[in-house]
Design a protein around this motif. Sequence first.
Motif, PDB file in Angstrom:
ATOM      1  N   ASP A 145     -53.204 -39.280   6.167  1.00 31.59           N
ATOM      2  CA  ASP A 145     -52.306 -40.339   5.717  1.00 31.59           C
ATOM      3  C   ASP A 145     -51.175 -40.536   6.716  1.00 31.59           C
ATOM      4  O   ASP A 145     -50.741 -39.586   7.380  1.00 31.59           O
ATOM      5  CB  ASP A 145     -51.723 -39.993   4.347  1.00 31.59           C
ATOM      6  CG  ASP A 145     -52.785 -39.922   3.269  1.00 31.59           C
ATOM      7  OD1 ASP A 145     -53.846 -40.548   3.455  1.00 31.59           O
ATOM      8  OD2 ASP A 145     -52.554 -39.225   2.263  1.00 31.59           O
ATOM      9  N   ARG A 150     -42.206 -39.943   5.501  1.00 30.82           N
ATOM     10  CA  ARG A 150     -42.430 -38.706   4.748  1.00 30.82           C
ATOM     11  C   ARG A 150     -42.110 -37.472   5.592  1.00 30.82           C
ATOM     12  O   ARG A 150     -41.744 -36.424   5.044  1.00 30.82           O
ATOM     13  CB  ARG A 150     -43.880 -38.632   4.285  1.00 30.82           C
ATOM     14  CG  ARG A 150     -44.357 -39.892   3.585  1.00 30.82           C
ATOM     15  CD  ARG A 150     -45.813 -39.795   3.195  1.00 30.82           C
ATOM     16  NE  ARG A 150     -46.312 -41.079   2.691  1.00 30.82           N
ATOM     17  CZ  ARG A 150     -47.496 -41.267   2.153  1.00 30.82           C
ATOM     18  NH1 ARG A 150     -48.345 -40.247   2.034  1.00 30.82           N
ATOM     19  NH2 ARG A 150     -47.871 -42.458   1.733  1.00 30.82           N
ATOM     20  N   SER A 161     -37.408 -32.789   1.579  1.00 32.20           N
ATOM     21  CA  SER A 161     -38.412 -33.377   0.685  1.00 32.20           C
ATOM     22  C   SER A 161     -38.534 -32.542  -0.574  1.00 32.20           C
ATOM     23  O   SER A 161     -38.205 -31.345  -0.575  1.00 32.20           O
ATOM     24  CB  SER A 161     -39.776 -33.472   1.390  1.00 32.20           C
ATOM     25  OG  SER A 161     -40.281 -32.184   1.687  1.00 32.20           O
ATOM     26  N   ASP A 167     -45.277 -37.345  -6.836  1.00 36.93           N
ATOM     27  CA  ASP A 167     -44.673 -38.256  -5.861  1.00 36.93           C
ATOM     28  C   ASP A 167     -43.760 -37.470  -4.932  1.00 36.93           C
ATOM     29  O   ASP A 167     -42.980 -36.607  -5.375  1.00 36.93           O
ATOM     30  CB  ASP A 167     -43.875 -39.354  -6.556  1.00 36.93           C
ATOM     31  CG  ASP A 167     -44.772 -40.301  -7.341  1.00 36.93           C
ATOM     32  OD1 ASP A 167     -45.962 -40.422  -6.982  1.00 36.93           O
ATOM     33  OD2 ASP A 167     -44.287 -40.898  -8.328  1.00 36.93           O
ATOM     34  N   TYR A 174     -37.320 -43.146   9.898  1.00 42.30           N
ATOM     35  CA  TYR A 174     -38.495 -43.992   9.707  1.00 42.30           C
ATOM     36  C   TYR A 174     -39.080 -44.484  11.022  1.00 42.30           C
ATOM     37  O   TYR A 174     -40.132 -45.123  11.024  1.00 42.30           O
ATOM     38  CB  TYR A 174     -38.118 -45.187   8.824  1.00 42.30           C
ATOM     39  CG  TYR A 174     -39.284 -45.950   8.261  1.00 42.30           C
ATOM     40  CD1 TYR A 174     -40.093 -45.388   7.271  1.00 42.30           C
ATOM     41  CD2 TYR A 174     -39.596 -47.231   8.715  1.00 42.30           C
ATOM     42  CE1 TYR A 174     -41.174 -46.077   6.747  1.00 42.30           C
ATOM     43  CE2 TYR A 174     -40.677 -47.929   8.195  1.00 42.30           C
ATOM     44  CZ  TYR A 174     -41.465 -47.347   7.212  1.00 42.30           C
ATOM     45  OH  TYR A 174     -42.538 -48.031   6.696  1.00 42.30           O
ATOM     46  N   SER A 184     -36.727 -42.073   0.562  1.00 46.79           N
ATOM     47  CA  SER A 184     -37.863 -42.828   0.033  1.00 46.79           C
ATOM     48  C   SER A 184     -38.619 -42.024  -1.006  1.00 46.79           C
ATOM     49  O   SER A 184     -38.502 -40.799  -1.094  1.00 46.79           O
ATOM     50  CB  SER A 184     -38.814 -43.217   1.172  1.00 46.79           C
ATOM     51  OG  SER A 184     -39.351 -42.054   1.776  1.00 46.79           O
ATOM     52  N   ARG A 185     -39.405 -42.786  -1.792  1.00 46.37           N
ATOM     53  CA  ARG A 185     -40.376 -42.200  -2.703  1.00 46.37           C
ATOM     54  C   ARG A 185     -41.746 -42.703  -2.271  1.00 46.37           C
ATOM     55  O   ARG A 185     -42.008 -43.904  -2.258  1.00 46.37           O
ATOM     56  CB  ARG A 185     -40.101 -42.608  -4.143  1.00 46.37           C
ATOM     57  CG  ARG A 185     -41.125 -42.033  -5.132  1.00 46.37           C
ATOM     58  CD  ARG A 185     -40.775 -42.363  -6.561  1.00 46.37           C
ATOM     59  NE  ARG A 185     -40.854 -43.792  -6.825  1.00 46.37           N
ATOM     60  CZ  ARG A 185     -40.303 -44.381  -7.887  1.00 46.37           C
ATOM     61  NH1 ARG A 185     -39.605 -43.658  -8.744  1.00 46.37           N
ATOM     62  NH2 ARG A 185     -40.415 -45.677  -8.068  1.00 46.37           N
ATOM     63  N   ASN A 186     -42.601 -41.768  -1.906  1.00 42.80           N
ATOM     64  CA  ASN A 186     -43.934 -42.112  -1.443  1.00 42.80           C
ATOM     65  C   ASN A 186     -44.884 -42.008  -2.626  1.00 42.80           C
ATOM     66  O   ASN A 186     -45.296 -40.926  -3.034  1.00 42.80           O
ATOM     67  CB  ASN A 186     -44.362 -41.175  -0.312  1.00 42.80           C
ATOM     68  CG  ASN A 186     -43.425 -41.269   0.879  1.00 42.80           C
ATOM     69  OD1 ASN A 186     -43.574 -42.141   1.722  1.00 42.80           O
ATOM     70  ND2 ASN A 186     -42.433 -40.369   0.931  1.00 42.80           N
ATOM     71  N   SER A 187     -45.202 -43.167  -3.188  1.00 43.13           N
ATOM     72  CA  SER A 187     -46.036 -43.232  -4.386  1.00 43.13           C
ATOM     73  C   SER A 187     -47.014 -44.386  -4.243  1.00 43.13           C
ATOM     74  O   SER A 187     -46.673 -45.442  -3.693  1.00 43.13           O
ATOM     75  CB  SER A 187     -45.161 -43.430  -5.636  1.00 43.13           C
ATOM     76  OG  SER A 187     -45.947 -43.664  -6.781  1.00 43.13           O
ATOM     77  N   PRO A 191     -43.768 -47.224  -4.569  1.00 41.50           N
ATOM     78  CA  PRO A 191     -43.019 -46.717  -3.418  1.00 41.50           C
ATOM     79  C   PRO A 191     -41.676 -47.442  -3.289  1.00 41.50           C
ATOM     80  O   PRO A 191     -41.608 -48.663  -3.410  1.00 41.50           O
ATOM     81  CB  PRO A 191     -43.940 -47.033  -2.242  1.00 41.50           C
ATOM     82  CG  PRO A 191     -44.732 -48.200  -2.705  1.00 41.50           C
ATOM     83  CD  PRO A 191     -44.904 -48.052  -4.175  1.00 41.50           C
ATOM     84  N   ARG A 193     -37.571 -47.275  -1.237  1.00 38.44           N
ATOM     85  CA  ARG A 193     -36.792 -46.766  -0.118  1.00 38.44           C
ATOM     86  C   ARG A 193     -35.389 -47.346  -0.174  1.00 38.44           C
ATOM     87  O   ARG A 193     -35.115 -48.286  -0.929  1.00 38.44           O
ATOM     88  CB  ARG A 193     -37.453 -47.109   1.215  1.00 38.44           C
ATOM     89  CG  ARG A 193     -37.721 -48.582   1.404  1.00 38.44           C
ATOM     90  CD  ARG A 193     -37.969 -48.917   2.853  1.00 38.44           C
ATOM     91  NE  ARG A 193     -36.773 -48.733   3.651  1.00 38.44           N
ATOM     92  CZ  ARG A 193     -36.744 -48.904   4.973  1.00 38.44           C
ATOM     93  NH1 ARG A 193     -37.859 -49.201   5.631  1.00 38.44           N
ATOM     94  NH2 ARG A 193     -35.630 -48.739   5.642  1.00 38.44           N
TER      95      ARG A 193
END
Length: 822
Positions: A145, A150, A161, A167, A174, A184-187, A191, A193
């Motif tokens: 990914d 992240r 993190s 999540d 970035y 950020s939230r990586n979902s 998602p 930010r």
Amino acid sequence: MALILYGVVSLFLGMATTLGPVPRITWEHKEVHLEHFQEPETFNYSTLLLNEDKEILYVGAREVIFALNSLNISEKKQEVFWKVTEYQKTRCAEKGKSKQTECLNYIRVLQELNDASLYVCGTNAFQPICDHLNLTSFKLVGRNDDGKGRCPFDPAQSYTSVMVDGDLYSGTSYNFLGSEPIISRNSLQNPLRTEYAIPWLNEPNFIFADVIRADPDSAGEDDDKVYFFFTEVSVEYEFLGKLMIPRIARVCKGDQGGHRTLQKKWTSYLKARLLCSVPDKNLFFNIVNDVFILKTPSLKEPVIYGVFTPQLNNVGLSAVCAYNISTVEDVFVKGKYMQSTTVEQSHTKWLRYNGEIPKPRPGACINKESRAEKINTTLNLPDKTLQFVKDHPLMDDSVTPIGDRPRLVKRDVKYTQIVVDQVRALNGTLYDVMFISTGKSNGRGNQYLYAGSNAGVVQSPVAFCDKYSTCVDCVLARDPYCAWNPHASSCVHIFKESETERDWIQNISGDASSCSDKVREHSLQHTFKHGSTAELKCSQKSNLAQVVWKFKDDVLKVESPKYRLLEKALLIFNLSEGDSGVYQCLSEEEVKNQKFSQVLAKHVLELKKVQHTTLSPTQPSTRTEGNGEMLKTSVVATEGSAAHTSTAPIVSVATSRIVTNPIVPDLMSTVSDMEHSNSLAEVPEKTLFLKSNDNSLLMFLFLFFFVLFLCLFAYNCYNGFLPDQCLKFRSAMLLGKKKPKTDFSDCEQSVKETLVEPGSLMTQSGDHPKPAHDTGYETEADCGNGHVQHDEEHSHSYKEVKDKPFDVKCELKFADSDAEGD
């Protein structure tokens, strides 16, 4: 790898208002046993994740992930390599990065996704990538990914993190240059930010992130919240330099962004200043280095512990401040907002906003009150509320610490990591124990601490109970992990023992009066030579105790010039008979107006002399003193000035000189007690001779060389080889035999007649002789002693001059002649 860890009990931290209580005991690395893990050619063991249930410590290093036994990290269970390709290294190097160091894969994210897998991310040669690690096979799944947002691009960049319900919430950069920081939230579903704007994040250095669950019994039906901690450049003030400010930011787990405004952006993002200072000393700690949130069932609310340092830390200060989570929430829920403003000739750029605040309150989580107004999600929030929070992410109020001051302030150290544990002592009281380190401390087990560095990982116990050898020492440690077991006569770890009925001794206040153990004192015997220096060693570990020396049960006044107190010893100079006796070294520690003493060392000092007597050829004799007993000395007494401890039996002999022949003396050693002659050490005859005759030999040599010196001096003085003062002395000595001339006119005239050019004493024209040029030198020719040819008349006059006494180098009035005057 250097690591310093020590426990500080919260009760003891009440003394921290000054510049710093010190740990009672500081253990050096060589004094304690620590487990290590290190693999050859592997570096940067910077990411640690502990699974206490499985007793496994996961370690993310450079291009490899390890699974270690958490009870003994030297035991490696599994490993998996995650390397970059040569093509990726080449592309990374073309962008100006180091192919040997930066263009590798540094593991930066290790988070538990579920019981069967970990979510892992690496820098991947400045192209961050994430994957799933199967814990059963311990192999990467190969999802690859995109890790942007992240995981950091640069291994040197800051990041943090936390995994919340599948999540990943992260704070990092970035882009490749590191100029676009985001939270950020990586979902896959939602998602989010932060807005890329300076008021939101201004050059942050991310430190820590964690989730605080909402109280399920709360009437407000509040949402879970994720907190981020970082230090950033101030936006409130503008100076010539960058002013750093420690921050705490908050987002709601249920945030889904706005409908039109703040799409895919946080609608609940707010930040505030973390205040950590000592106002009365004008000390401000504005760099946060690490944060730990203590969450236990026994606590009414979580407590945030942070390690801080000043921005200009030229004095090496560090501080620990603690905050209640309710104080943080009061700032975000009830506090004032700040607003950007333009004020000429002022360094202040943001001021308090005193206008109308829209409803629902900007930055608030969706709760029961919001749902009552038909706002069930952030997508239903009005644009006025969303626009306000977009323009006012900064709170005016600061988060103040518990007690309005630090829990701990320490000078000459830089703390970088903190872990906090809560321990219930034997009396049922709960204590917060802080483990603070100057290295990278990332994990805590029930019994161990784990720290990672560039070189490896180290495992340390949370307490060193077995290092306390006495009951007093164990109790004075005030360590809630430790207690004294009187049956085993040892200091034990209370969570490792399985005894149900415990009559152990533990007092966190430090009262050791209940200790009744008596320490067996071991005496050290010393024998020293008269006039030498003794070094009596005594070492104590407590930094809070004072060393006291006693001599014959009286306190020794070490201020006297005769003594010098060192860190681990006592020096006694110019030893004499009065210094013989028993010396005791005591450790005195005062706790709550009670003084506890322990004998650390006991020394017995004896001074002995070697005596010599001369025996007649027919009747041997011995020397006695006082009561008639023969004086005995040790042949193992030290000859130097340093102290020496004798552990072997001391052998005492008396040495004598026996003359068996009037012409050739025979030297031998005798023993006063013939019954013990077999047990005495034999001493060589030459050694005895030197010991008994060294003074006479030295005196003879001294007189011999002195007489020789006088003879040489008199001889050189008589022959005029010495300076003027010697010649005066010689004239005075010879005055009785030789009478000097009273009138030097004839001598002066002779000198004048001599100091002319030899070839011009009498010329053919009858002119007077010309004076010779003064060249500054005396030559044989000038004095009439040369080899120039003259006629008889001239030779006769030279002979008369030559016979007259003079010495050109000396003044004439001190001249001396061996010839009698006319």
